[in-house]
Write an enzyme that holds these catalytic residues in place. Structure first.
Site, PDB file in Angstrom:
ATOM      1  N   CYS A 338       0.826  -1.345  -0.029  1.00 53.28           N
ATOM      2  CA  CYS A 338      -0.005   0.078  -0.019  1.00 53.28           C
ATOM      3  C   CYS A 338       0.785   1.096  -0.006  1.00 53.28           C
ATOM      4  O   CYS A 338       0.628   2.197  -0.920  1.00 53.28           O
ATOM      5  CB  CYS A 338      -0.959   0.172   1.283  1.00 53.28           C
ATOM      6  SG  CYS A 338      -1.510  -1.755   1.855  1.00 53.28           S
ATOM      7  N   ARG A 367       7.274 -10.666   5.381  1.00 55.51           N
ATOM      8  CA  ARG A 367       6.734 -10.513   6.744  1.00 55.51           C
ATOM      9  C   ARG A 367       7.419 -11.561   7.707  1.00 55.51           C
ATOM     10  O   ARG A 367       7.374 -12.757   7.520  1.00 55.51           O
ATOM     11  CB  ARG A 367       5.265 -10.733   6.817  1.00 55.51           C
ATOM     12  CG  ARG A 367       4.405  -9.811   6.158  1.00 55.51           C
ATOM     13  CD  ARG A 367       3.058 -10.046   6.221  1.00 55.51           C
ATOM     14  NE  ARG A 367       2.340  -9.024   5.490  1.00 55.51           N
ATOM     15  CZ  ARG A 367       1.133  -8.948   4.864  1.00 55.51           C
ATOM     16  NH1 ARG A 367       0.139  -9.767   5.559  1.00 55.51           N
ATOM     17  NH2 ARG A 367       0.330  -8.215   4.081  1.00 55.51           N
ATOM     18  N   GLN A 385       1.477 -11.053  -2.982  1.00 51.69           N
ATOM     19  CA  GLN A 385      -0.074 -10.537  -2.970  1.00 51.69           C
ATOM     20  C   GLN A 385      -0.679  -9.920  -4.167  1.00 51.69           C
ATOM     21  O   GLN A 385      -0.032  -9.326  -4.987  1.00 51.69           O
ATOM     22  CB  GLN A 385      -0.077  -9.378  -1.820  1.00 51.69           C
ATOM     23  CG  GLN A 385      -0.643  -9.737  -0.567  1.00 51.69           C
ATOM     24  CD  GLN A 385      -0.669  -8.289   0.478  1.00 51.69           C
ATOM     25  OE1 GLN A 385       0.007  -7.450   0.088  1.00 51.69           O
ATOM     26  NE2 GLN A 385      -1.557  -8.585   1.335  1.00 51.69           N
ATOM     27  N   ASP A 387      -2.639  -7.795  -5.166  1.00 52.08           N
ATOM     28  CA  ASP A 387      -2.944  -6.398  -4.491  1.00 52.08           C
ATOM     29  C   ASP A 387      -3.747  -5.671  -5.753  1.00 52.08           C
ATOM     30  O   ASP A 387      -3.296  -5.681  -6.784  1.00 52.08           O
ATOM     31  CB  ASP A 387      -1.721  -5.892  -3.969  1.00 52.08           C
ATOM     32  CG  ASP A 387      -2.282  -5.262  -2.564  1.00 52.08           C
ATOM     33  OD1 ASP A 387      -3.450  -5.265  -2.493  1.00 52.08           O
ATOM     34  OD2 ASP A 387      -1.267  -5.074  -1.906  1.00 52.08           O
ATOM     35  N   HIS A 389      -5.492  -1.422  -5.485  1.00 54.86           N
ATOM     36  CA  HIS A 389      -5.871  -0.239  -4.984  1.00 54.86           C
ATOM     37  C   HIS A 389      -6.779   0.382  -5.651  1.00 54.86           C
ATOM     38  O   HIS A 389      -6.314   0.643  -6.996  1.00 54.86           O
ATOM     39  CB  HIS A 389      -4.833   0.570  -4.326  1.00 54.86           C
ATOM     40  CG  HIS A 389      -3.941  -0.052  -3.294  1.00 54.86           C
ATOM     41  ND1 HIS A 389      -2.629  -0.442  -3.412  1.00 54.86           N
ATOM     42  CD2 HIS A 389      -4.214  -0.498  -2.016  1.00 54.86           C
ATOM     43  CE1 HIS A 389      -2.273  -0.981  -2.548  1.00 54.86           C
ATOM     44  NE2 HIS A 389      -3.084  -1.154  -1.553  1.00 54.86           N
ATOM     45  N   LYS A 468     -14.934  -4.162   5.985  1.00 59.26           N
ATOM     46  CA  LYS A 468     -14.161  -4.891   4.979  1.00 59.26           C
ATOM     47  C   LYS A 468     -15.094  -6.163   4.833  1.00 59.26           C
ATOM     48  O   LYS A 468     -16.314  -6.574   5.524  1.00 59.26           O
ATOM     49  CB  LYS A 468     -13.027  -5.562   5.294  1.00 59.26           C
ATOM     50  CG  LYS A 468     -13.063  -6.325   6.707  1.00 59.26           C
ATOM     51  CD  LYS A 468     -11.656  -7.080   7.279  1.00 59.26           C
ATOM     52  CE  LYS A 468     -11.834  -7.902   8.324  1.00 59.26           C
ATOM     53  NZ  LYS A 468     -10.894  -8.863   8.355  1.00 59.26           N
ATOM     54  N   HIS A 514      -8.422  -1.320  -0.689  1.00 58.62           N
ATOM     55  CA  HIS A 514      -7.451  -2.441  -0.922  1.00 58.62           C
ATOM     56  C   HIS A 514      -8.198  -3.653  -1.324  1.00 58.62           C
ATOM     57  O   HIS A 514      -9.374  -3.981  -0.654  1.00 58.62           O
ATOM     58  CB  HIS A 514      -6.616  -2.937   0.278  1.00 58.62           C
ATOM     59  CG  HIS A 514      -6.146  -1.830   1.331  1.00 58.62           C
ATOM     60  ND1 HIS A 514      -4.815  -1.146   1.118  1.00 58.62           N
ATOM     61  CD2 HIS A 514      -6.717  -0.979   1.999  1.00 58.62           C
ATOM     62  CE1 HIS A 514      -4.804  -0.252   1.881  1.00 58.62           C
ATOM     63  NE2 HIS A 514      -5.711   0.018   2.619  1.00 58.62           N
TER      64      HIS A 514
HETATM   65 ZN    ZN Z   1      -3.203  -2.152   0.330  1.00 64.21          ZN
END
Ligand code: ZN
Ligand code: ZN
Length: 647
Positions: A338, A367, A385, A387, A389, A468, A514
């Site tokens: 992000c 991580r 990920q 991902d 946005h 979410k 996200h």
């Molecule tokens: Zn994000």
């Protein structure tokens, strides 16, 4: 005698005498007969044992085993206490470490003079049955820390002493639970008595480091599971056996998909076969995202500390981040994509005409996870990920969410997954205005209603920065996996001062989401491997066909067939070994190759192959051009072709 007002989760109100136990409140409702097994209550949002008494007006919700994770965990955790008590009865000088409930069942870690052996598990189970029969009430007691320390020190419980000292530092209450002769340090929730546990099984015995730290002492860990009835336990054990056969770590090795090396704990290596699956998934992902109007970016893996301070990760997530120093400046390897995505948004000016902007990134994130929690591809220290946005106006929330739901549906149905949806709403501690939350939550709900998908609401379970939607997949043996999420975020647009120019010529704050669909590409491959038990659909299968000549005499014809398939872009192999045909077929079956193409005299003179598929022992003679056409069709359709032997 004073009375209190109790409000229930259905909104109804009832008066009770002050000091009534939660258990008595539950019995007064006469809902015990509706087959639900209630384990624990939420009183004003706080998990509370049934033995607790009510002193003031409150809101109460009863949680049952089937529908509540907290109820399951209460049930399992109580079983962990019973197991620890049994171990304490059977073995000398047992030091107790920790015994939590986990996603599925529970464990307890012990330090013993004489180690527990595999065959001792039955003895422990028998002792647990006795403890359950004794139906010992589980009693709660809070002690001042000096008394708590004295108690555990005098009993030689060095691990508990360490835990109490930690609690002392945090200023937390030192809470104990006692059942019969067994007293344990424990602040969790528990069933009323040991007799409430009906069906259980101890599953395995392993080693585990104290606090998951490989420099710490190696302890013994026993895993177990329990259910309110025998049938559910039986069902669980059958699925568990099936899951063992499908374990992606075992299949990953057998099918050459991936490896984990001691030189990189938690950092998977992809082998050529696994790489094909990965590439095919990513191709599919790119194609579908392009169709859905996404653009793609790539942000750097390492970014400087000031970015992570600004995003809030340095304060809230630092323990999980790998940090390095470049030119005397601290940098972090990204644990999330992000913040980099925010910088990209800020790189240019945005007008309301540009919105919504859908910006995707297949970002490799790192991580830190404790070594004891690592598990094949399912729990790793670095993963990709999928991902994206999305930046939009408030008015676009509903249609954008609906778009993401449709995209997720497209993906999951391609793999034959059923799924269920959960919507988590505003928690007590949250940022953003009432209006923001209302608009956002209404937008999510309206999108879900429009999608005509059923969903469950988790009241107050959203993140502090926005509501979410979570997607839980159900695999072919009934296990569920949380993969997709759509998360609204009021926080990052503020922190990074994101803006767009509105129709009025003024600057406005965009709404941001996200979202992920696979979640982690690596974990998704693990899930797919277990879901299909290694029998990947044709479009994903690393090797799609193998040509098996009956003898050396037909090797040239086999090569000819092989070349024809290669020219059609089919992933084909040729078995030119001197083995007997039966053995070649068995080997191809072990390698889970969808199409086995057997060639001999007849096939050579007819310019055909004899096709045998992994799902059917029946053979069928077919022309090569027709075969290629069928296979390409199947690949294009991306459906799980289940050729049944009887048809
Ligand atoms: Zn994000
Ligand atoms: Zn406990």
């Amino acid at each position: 005698m004073s009375e209190i007002n109790v409000k229930f989760s259905d909104g109804s109100l009832k008066k009770f005498e002050k000091n009534i136990s939660i258990k008595d409140v539950l019995s007064s409702l006469n809902i015990e007969n509706n087959k639900k097994f209630f384990c624990v209550a939420k009183v004003n949002g706080v998990l509370t044992d049934f033995s607790a008494t009510l002193q003031d007006d409150c809101e109460i919700e009863f949680l049952d085993f089937e529908n509540s994770k907290d109820a399951k965990k209460t049930y399992w955790h109580t079983t962990a206490h019973i197991m620890a008590q049994a171990v304490g009865r059977l073995f000398k000088n047992v030091k107790f470490a920790i015994g939590p409930a986990i996603d599925e069942g529970f464990y307890y870690d012990f330090d013993l003079e004489k180690p527990i052996k595999e065959e001792d598990l039955v003895k422990i189970e028998n002792e647990m049955k006795k403890i359950i029969k004794e139906d010992l009430p589980v009693q709660k007691k809070v002690l001042p820390s000096n008394e708590a320390l004295d108690y555990m020190q005098s009993h030689g419980q060095t691990y508990k002493v360490e835990l109490i000292k930690d609690l002392e530092k945090k200023g937390a209450d030192i809470v104990f639970r006692t059942q019969g002769e067994f007293t344990d340090l424990c602040g969790g929730t528990h069933l009323l008595s040991t007799g409430k546990v009906k069906a259980f099984k101890l599953l395995s015995l392993t080693g585990a480091y104290w606090r998951g730290d490989s420099k710490g002492k190696m302890l013994q860990r026993i895993y177990g599971i329990s259910f309110p009835n025998e049938d559910e336990l039986k069902k669980f054990l059958i699925i568990r056996e099936e899951a063992k056969k499908r374990d992606h770590r075992k299949l990953g090795k057998e099918l050459n998909l991936f490896m984990i090396s001691p030189e990189g704990q938690g950092f998977p290596f992809f082998l050529p076969n696994g790489m094909i699956i990965r590439d095919k998934l990513i191709d599919f992902w790119r194609k579908e995202h392009k169709k859905a109007g996404y653009v793609e970016i790539k942000t750097p893996m390492i970014l400087s500390k000031d970015l992570w301070v600004r995003s809030g990760h340095w304060e809230h997530y630092k323990e999980n981040m790998y940090i390095t120093v470049i030119d005397d400046v601290e940098h972090a390897i990204k644990p999330m994509n992000c913040p980099g995505g925010m910088l990209v948004y800020k790189n240019s000016l945005h007008s309301y005409r540009d919105l919504p902007e859908r910006v995707s990134e297949l970002g490799l994130v790192h991580r830190h996870e404790l070594s004891g929690t690592l598990h094949g591809l399912m729990r790793v220290r670095c993963f990709t990920q999928d991902d994206a946005h999305i930046f939009m106006t408030k008015e676009q929330i509903e249609s954008e969410i609906l778009g993401v739901i449709k995209l997720i549906d497209k993906f999951y149905s391609t793999f034959g997954f059923e799924y269920f949806i959960e919507l988590s709403t505003r928690p007590k501690d949250s940022m953003g205005t009432d209006e923001q939350w209302e608009k956002a939550t209404e937008g999510l709900k309206a999108a879900l209603e429009h999608s005509a998908r059923k969903y469950k609401i988790n009241e107050g379970d959203g993140a502090f920065y926005g509501p979410k939607i979570d997607f839980h997949l159900k695999d072919s043996i009934g296990r569920t996996w949380q993969c997709g999420t759509i998360q609204l975020d009021f926080n990052l647009p503020e922190r990074f001062d994101l803006t767009y120019v509105g129709e009025d010529g003024l600057k406005h704050r965009p709404v941001m989401i996200h979202r992920v669909i696979f979640g982690s590409v690596e974990r998704f491959i693990g899930i797919l491997t277990e879901h299909f038990a290694g029998d990947f659909p044709l479009w994903l299968a690393p090797v799609q066909a193998i040509v098996l000549p009956i003898s050396e005499e037909y090797l040239n014809y086999a090569k000819d067939v092989y070349n024809q398939l290669v020219s059609k872009d089919i992933r084909v192999k040729l078995d030119s070994s001197n083995e007997k045909i039966g053995k070649k077929i068995r080997q191809a079956e072990l390698n889970k190759i969808p199409y086995m193409l057997i060639v001999g005299k007849k096939e050579k003179s007819n310019n055909t192959v004899n096709v045998r598929t992994r799902c059917s022992s029946r053979e069928e003679e077919i022309e090569i051009t027709k075969l290629c056409e069928d296979m390409l069709n199947e690949i294009f359709m991306k459906e799980i072709k289940n050729k049944n032997g009887s048809t």
